[in-house]
Design a protein around this motif. Structure first.
Motif, PDB file in Angstrom:
ATOM      1  N   SER A 274       4.532  18.285  17.755  1.00 55.22           N
ATOM      2  CA  SER A 274       4.153  18.858  16.369  1.00 55.22           C
ATOM      3  C   SER A 274       4.195  17.610  15.525  1.00 55.22           C
ATOM      4  O   SER A 274       3.762  18.031  14.275  1.00 55.22           O
ATOM      5  CB  SER A 274       5.529  19.520  16.072  1.00 55.22           C
ATOM      6  OG  SER A 274       6.785  18.721  16.094  1.00 55.22           O
ATOM      7  N   ILE A 275       4.183  16.721  16.091  1.00 55.21           N
ATOM      8  CA  ILE A 275       4.064  15.246  15.146  1.00 55.21           C
ATOM      9  C   ILE A 275       2.609  14.978  15.162  1.00 55.21           C
ATOM     10  O   ILE A 275       2.248  14.500  16.163  1.00 55.21           O
ATOM     11  CB  ILE A 275       4.913  14.077  15.387  1.00 55.21           C
ATOM     12  CG1 ILE A 275       6.351  14.636  14.996  1.00 55.21           C
ATOM     13  CG2 ILE A 275       4.722  13.012  14.195  1.00 55.21           C
ATOM     14  CD1 ILE A 275       7.360  13.671  15.557  1.00 55.21           C
ATOM     15  N   HIS A 276       1.762  15.156  14.014  1.00 57.48           N
ATOM     16  CA  HIS A 276       0.273  14.853  14.059  1.00 57.48           C
ATOM     17  C   HIS A 276       0.178  13.422  13.270  1.00 57.48           C
ATOM     18  O   HIS A 276       0.538  13.361  11.806  1.00 57.48           O
ATOM     19  CB  HIS A 276      -0.486  15.825  13.587  1.00 57.48           C
ATOM     20  CG  HIS A 276      -0.366  17.064  14.348  1.00 57.48           C
ATOM     21  ND1 HIS A 276      -0.724  17.321  15.559  1.00 57.48           N
ATOM     22  CD2 HIS A 276       0.356  18.435  14.067  1.00 57.48           C
ATOM     23  CE1 HIS A 276      -0.469  18.655  15.999  1.00 57.48           C
ATOM     24  NE2 HIS A 276       0.168  19.189  15.056  1.00 57.48           N
ATOM     25  N   LEU A 277      -0.409  12.412  13.895  1.00 55.87           N
ATOM     26  CA  LEU A 277      -0.696  11.149  13.155  1.00 55.87           C
ATOM     27  C   LEU A 277      -2.031  11.083  12.544  1.00 55.87           C
ATOM     28  O   LEU A 277      -2.972  11.583  12.805  1.00 55.87           O
ATOM     29  CB  LEU A 277      -0.589  10.119  14.105  1.00 55.87           C
ATOM     30  CG  LEU A 277       0.514   9.962  15.142  1.00 55.87           C
ATOM     31  CD1 LEU A 277       0.300   8.762  16.019  1.00 55.87           C
ATOM     32  CD2 LEU A 277       1.803   9.743  14.125  1.00 55.87           C
ATOM     33  N   ASN A 278      -2.078  10.541  11.411  1.00 56.72           N
ATOM     34  CA  ASN A 278      -3.464  10.517  10.607  1.00 56.72           C
ATOM     35  C   ASN A 278      -4.071   9.005  10.999  1.00 56.72           C
ATOM     36  O   ASN A 278      -3.513   7.911  10.409  1.00 56.72           O
ATOM     37  CB  ASN A 278      -3.046  10.633   8.984  1.00 56.72           C
ATOM     38  CG  ASN A 278      -4.418  10.390   8.246  1.00 56.72           C
ATOM     39  OD1 ASN A 278      -5.319  10.379   8.721  1.00 56.72           O
ATOM     40  ND2 ASN A 278      -4.125  10.200   6.963  1.00 56.72           N
ATOM     41  N   PRO A 279      -5.008   8.990  11.623  1.00 57.65           N
ATOM     42  CA  PRO A 279      -5.835   7.770  12.021  1.00 57.65           C
ATOM     43  C   PRO A 279      -6.557   7.220  11.095  1.00 57.65           C
ATOM     44  O   PRO A 279      -6.973   6.020  11.227  1.00 57.65           O
ATOM     45  CB  PRO A 279      -6.501   8.125  13.103  1.00 57.65           C
ATOM     46  CG  PRO A 279      -7.081   9.621  13.103  1.00 57.65           C
ATOM     47  CD  PRO A 279      -5.764  10.300  12.283  1.00 57.65           C
ATOM     48  N   ASN A 280      -6.644   8.166   9.899  1.00 54.61           N
ATOM     49  CA  ASN A 280      -7.696   7.639   8.848  1.00 54.61           C
ATOM     50  C   ASN A 280      -6.657   7.042   7.648  1.00 54.61           C
ATOM     51  O   ASN A 280      -6.426   7.991   6.854  1.00 54.61           O
ATOM     52  CB  ASN A 280      -8.572   8.525   8.691  1.00 54.61           C
ATOM     53  CG  ASN A 280      -9.320   8.761   9.850  1.00 54.61           C
ATOM     54  OD1 ASN A 280     -10.018   8.006  10.364  1.00 54.61           O
ATOM     55  ND2 ASN A 280      -9.782  10.184  10.178  1.00 54.61           N
ATOM     56  N   PRO A 281      -6.411   5.760   7.305  1.00 53.11           N
ATOM     57  CA  PRO A 281      -5.681   5.795   6.119  1.00 53.11           C
ATOM     58  C   PRO A 281      -6.507   6.081   5.089  1.00 53.11           C
ATOM     59  O   PRO A 281      -7.978   5.831   5.034  1.00 53.11           O
ATOM     60  CB  PRO A 281      -5.523   4.286   6.230  1.00 53.11           C
ATOM     61  CG  PRO A 281      -6.460   3.717   6.968  1.00 53.11           C
ATOM     62  CD  PRO A 281      -6.724   4.817   8.053  1.00 53.11           C
ATOM     63  N   PRO A 282      -5.953   6.246   3.852  1.00 51.63           N
ATOM     64  CA  PRO A 282      -6.690   6.878   2.800  1.00 51.63           C
ATOM     65  C   PRO A 282      -7.465   5.581   1.948  1.00 51.63           C
ATOM     66  O   PRO A 282      -6.837   4.543   1.927  1.00 51.63           O
ATOM     67  CB  PRO A 282      -5.644   7.340   1.664  1.00 51.63           C
ATOM     68  CG  PRO A 282      -4.201   6.691   2.288  1.00 51.63           C
ATOM     69  CD  PRO A 282      -4.575   6.482   3.764  1.00 51.63           C
ATOM     70  N   GLN A 283      -8.563   6.005   1.365  1.00 50.81           N
ATOM     71  CA  GLN A 283      -9.158   4.652   0.805  1.00 50.81           C
ATOM     72  C   GLN A 283      -8.458   4.519  -0.528  1.00 50.81           C
ATOM     73  O   GLN A 283      -7.735   5.348  -1.427  1.00 50.81           O
ATOM     74  CB  GLN A 283     -10.745   5.282   0.599  1.00 50.81           C
ATOM     75  CG  GLN A 283     -11.608   5.543   1.766  1.00 50.81           C
ATOM     76  CD  GLN A 283     -11.961   4.365   2.432  1.00 50.81           C
ATOM     77  OE1 GLN A 283     -12.119   3.467   1.675  1.00 50.81           O
ATOM     78  NE2 GLN A 283     -11.714   4.698   3.631  1.00 50.81           N
ATOM     79  N   VAL A 284      -8.689   3.058  -1.058  1.00 49.32           N
ATOM     80  CA  VAL A 284      -7.961   2.652  -2.032  1.00 49.32           C
ATOM     81  C   VAL A 284      -9.264   2.846  -3.372  1.00 49.32           C
ATOM     82  O   VAL A 284     -10.091   2.403  -3.031  1.00 49.32           O
ATOM     83  CB  VAL A 284      -7.421   1.219  -1.951  1.00 49.32           C
ATOM     84  CG1 VAL A 284      -7.005   0.779  -3.262  1.00 49.32           C
ATOM     85  CG2 VAL A 284      -6.333   1.017  -0.912  1.00 49.32           C
ATOM     86  N   ALA A 285      -8.604   3.364  -4.443  1.00 45.86           N
ATOM     87  CA  ALA A 285      -9.556   3.575  -5.503  1.00 45.86           C
ATOM     88  C   ALA A 285      -8.911   3.170  -6.908  1.00 45.86           C
ATOM     89  O   ALA A 285      -7.872   3.594  -7.021  1.00 45.86           O
ATOM     90  CB  ALA A 285      -9.896   5.166  -5.606  1.00 45.86           C
ATOM     91  N   LEU A 286      -9.439   2.402  -7.626  1.00 51.77           N
ATOM     92  CA  LEU A 286      -8.914   1.984  -8.848  1.00 51.77           C
ATOM     93  C   LEU A 286      -9.148   2.807 -10.099  1.00 51.77           C
ATOM     94  O   LEU A 286     -10.506   2.980  -9.952  1.00 51.77           O
ATOM     95  CB  LEU A 286      -9.548   0.496  -9.031  1.00 51.77           C
ATOM     96  CG  LEU A 286      -8.912  -0.741  -8.011  1.00 51.77           C
ATOM     97  CD1 LEU A 286      -9.531  -2.056  -8.473  1.00 51.77           C
ATOM     98  CD2 LEU A 286      -7.326  -0.773  -8.020  1.00 51.77           C
ATOM     99  N   THR A 287      -8.536   3.470 -10.680  1.00 53.68           N
ATOM    100  CA  THR A 287      -8.901   4.133 -11.818  1.00 53.68           C
ATOM    101  C   THR A 287      -8.500   3.565 -13.250  1.00 53.68           C
ATOM    102  O   THR A 287      -9.462   3.970 -14.107  1.00 53.68           O
ATOM    103  CB  THR A 287      -7.937   5.394 -11.775  1.00 53.68           C
ATOM    104  OG1 THR A 287      -6.595   4.898 -11.764  1.00 53.68           O
ATOM    105  CG2 THR A 287      -7.919   6.205 -10.529  1.00 53.68           C
TER     106      THR A 287
END
Length: 297
Positions: A274-287
């Protein structure tokens, strides 16, 4: 008194529960019968030969038990008459004895050898030595000059995975994998620490799921590691853990595959599927970008 180890065994058709704890004697037996009442109504039978706290119990077969104590070494016991048939301790004047009288963990590998985690090193007792009066223990100690030695002398968790590998969790040296001797190389260890992805170098418990993935409890959360890729995924209280700190040797895999790890604020139980890993780390965005509280650019 506090209970540190529990083991059920069957001898000559009768079932018993062994309780190892912080008491004198440190080991008690409870007969298990079909018509027995609640455990609170039963008086445990003391085993007086075990005169110190018991931290580990290992069942070899129906009637032979090994008991690891906190300061009095290792005991071999025949449960037919609840008698100790051998006590083995650290002897600095003799070679190949236990490396410490403080026993934290005991396992038996697929070949029948006994592995002993102590407060001063890892020990192995081969099958041919287990019935002798003066067995020869193989000691594996940390050597600061040898990076392939066991990374820390205080051994907590011991575990053998389905592929036969022996895994060693230490109190400050991370995780070790024992590599047996070959024609080209002596027996040695491969160690994994915080530098390799562990959240903490105190490994308190080790389990393996049905996919061959190892799960480790530490002083800083829970870790999932794939032994083939050596990639670590770490979980903490933000993922629902009872606490980032887990308790020593408090782990269990249920028959249905559920994993249980005990900690300082209760315990966690989960299905690894039931534990699903996220292989794609989020993109960093400067606001926004500010210097002295003033926007730049």
């Amino acid at each position: 008194a506090n209970v540190f180890a529990i083991s059920e065994y069957q001898c000559e058709g009768e079932r018993f529960l062994l309780l190892g704890g912080q008491s004198r004697p440190g080991l008690h037996s409870i007969p298990l019968t079909e018509n027995m009442g609640s455990l609170s109504e039963i008086t445990p039978i003391p085993i007086p030969e075990i005169t110190s706290s018991v931290f580990a119990i290992l069942n070899i077969d129906d009637c032979d038990i090994w008991v690891g104590t906190y300061h009095n070494g290792l005991f071999r016991m025949d449960t037919r008459d609840r008698k100790v048939t051998g006590q083995f301790r650290y002897r600095p004047d003799l070679p190949n004895t236990l490396s410490s009288d403080l026993i934290r963990s005991l396992i038996r590998d697929q070949e029948g050898n006994i592995w002993i985690g102590t407060g001063n090193g890892l020990n192995m007792l081969a099958v041919e030595d287990q019935e002798t009066d003066h067995p020869s223990f193989t000691n594996y100690l940390h050597d600061a000059e040898d990076p392939m030695s066991n990374s820390h002398n205080y051994v907590l968790a011991l575990f053998q995975s389905k592929d036969g590998a022996i895994w060693v969790g230490t109190f400050g040296g991370g995780l070790n994998k024992f590599v047996p001797a070959s024609k080209c190389r002596a027996a040695h260890f491969v160690s994994f620490t915080e530098e390799d992805g562990l959240p903490n170098n105190v490994v308190k418990g080790i389990l393996e799921d049905d996919e061959g993935i190892l799960w480790l409890s530490t002083n800083k959360g829970l870790t999932r590691v794939n032994p083939k890729t050596e990639i670590f995924y770490n979980f903490d209280t933000r993922d629902g853990l009872q606490s980032d700190e887990f308790s020593e040797l408090a782990q269990l895999k249920r028959r249905n595959g559920d994993m249980l790890f005990g900690g300082v604020n209760g315990f966690n139980v989960f299905k690894t599927s039931s534990i699903h890993l996220n292989p794609n780390p989020p993109q960093v965005a400067l606001t926004d970008f500010q210097v002295l509280n003033k926007a730049v650019g």
